[in-house]
Design a protein around this motif. Structure first.
Motif, PDB file in Angstrom:
ATOM      1  N   TYR A 275       0.857  -1.184   0.000  1.00 29.03           N
ATOM      2  CA  TYR A 275       0.000   0.000   0.000  1.00 29.03           C
ATOM      3  C   TYR A 275       0.890   1.230   0.000  1.00 29.03           C
ATOM      4  O   TYR A 275       2.064   1.185   0.388  1.00 29.03           O
TER       5      TYR A 275
ATOM      6  N   VAL B 153      -6.965  -4.241   5.034  1.00 24.83           N
ATOM      7  CA  VAL B 153      -6.573  -2.826   5.010  1.00 24.83           C
ATOM      8  C   VAL B 153      -6.749  -2.205   6.388  1.00 24.83           C
ATOM      9  O   VAL B 153      -5.878  -1.476   6.872  1.00 24.83           O
TER      10      VAL B 153
ATOM     11  N   LEU C  40      -3.913   0.846  -2.836  1.00 27.01           N
ATOM     12  CA  LEU C  40      -4.012  -0.457  -2.166  1.00 27.01           C
ATOM     13  C   LEU C  40      -3.757  -1.545  -3.196  1.00 27.01           C
ATOM     14  O   LEU C  40      -4.375  -1.558  -4.259  1.00 27.01           O
TER      15      LEU C  40
END
Length: 260
Positions: free
Chosen positions: A13, A198, A61
């Protein structure tokens, strides 16, 4: 050959809540004082709720997803993403990975087999035909054309691995659409796995952004682990099983000739 669940890995990321805030502050001053750092959570929240979403595009991402072809097609529908995947046009898919729906395991096809058993049997037969066709067609059509056409034997539940990247704004849109009760169960599961990964990045560098996005999305406990994900899938399995087991005698008669 083996059946396995669809799975997601977060392989990288870029960006944090601070990245989003600095992008917004570019219009005035990017100088970052301690006082401004304390204002980042509220600024990020306000940006999202006021519709100033371009700063969220600065966060990237990056996922590695192994899933069935049907779910792969769902991912392809999202145009504002970057996606590369295994291709049976360029190589022989030798791993023979495939997916079997969890809720098929307890639904009977006949006395001894479930519908999952029948799907496994059909899938593995088609994969054998795929490899055999590729072998037999290569000397006649050439390797390139043989690969292009032998893949027509591969069923929708064949799993391929893909590299997928979203910016955070696009990911929020993906999650909103694919975590919906109207989406197919398999893509819902992939979306939840992505969001969980995430949200649980060490140190939670995107906590303010995800907390801002969350109220606009279908409610989910981002801190849930794989057991929580499996629990959601199990509940759907129970509901589907209950509905399917109440099927009519006519439906069973329609399948009788095929079962023999």
């Amino acid at each position: 050959m083996k059946a396995q669940p669809n799975k997601v890995e977060l392989i990288g990321y870029y960006g944090t809540d601070e990245t989003i805030a600095l992008s917004a502050w570019t219009s005035t001053s990017r100088d970052l004082t301690e006082e401004k750092r304390q204002r980042i959570p509220e600024l990020v929240r306000r940006l999202w709720f006021d519709g100033h979403e371009t700063p969220f595009e600065k966060v990237q991402l990056h996922f590695l997803v192994t899933c069935d072809i049907a779910s792969h097609i769902h991912l392809l529908k999202h145009r504002i993403s970057s996606l590369n995947a295994e291709s049976a046009r360029y190589k022989e898919l030798s791993d023979d990975k495939y997916y079997v729906p969890d809720d098929w395991n307890v639904i009977k096809f006949n006395v001894s087999d479930s519908w999952a058993d029948r799907l496994i049997e059909s899938t593995e037969m088609n994969m054998l035909l795929y490899h055999e066709a590729l072998k037999e067609l290569t000397p006649i059509l050439g390797r390139k054309r043989a690969k292009e056409t032998a893949r027509y034997f591969l069923p929708y539940n064949t799993q391929i691995t893909m590299d997928v990247m979203f910016n955070l704004r696009s990911f929020a849109n993906f999650y909103r659409l694919r975590n919906s009760e109207h989406a197919q169960v398999e893509i819902q599961d992939i979306a939840r796995q992505m969001m969980t990964l995430v949200y649980n990045i060490e140190g939670q560098p995107l906590k303010s952004a995800l907390d801002a996005i969350k109220p606009k999305l279908k409610s989910v406990n981002f801190r849930s682990n794989e057991k929580a994900i499996q629990s959601v899938r199990f509940q759907k399995t129970k509901e589907a099983t209950k509905n399917n087991l109440s099927g009519s005698r006519q439906n069973r008669r329609n399948c009788a000739s095929f079962r023999r």
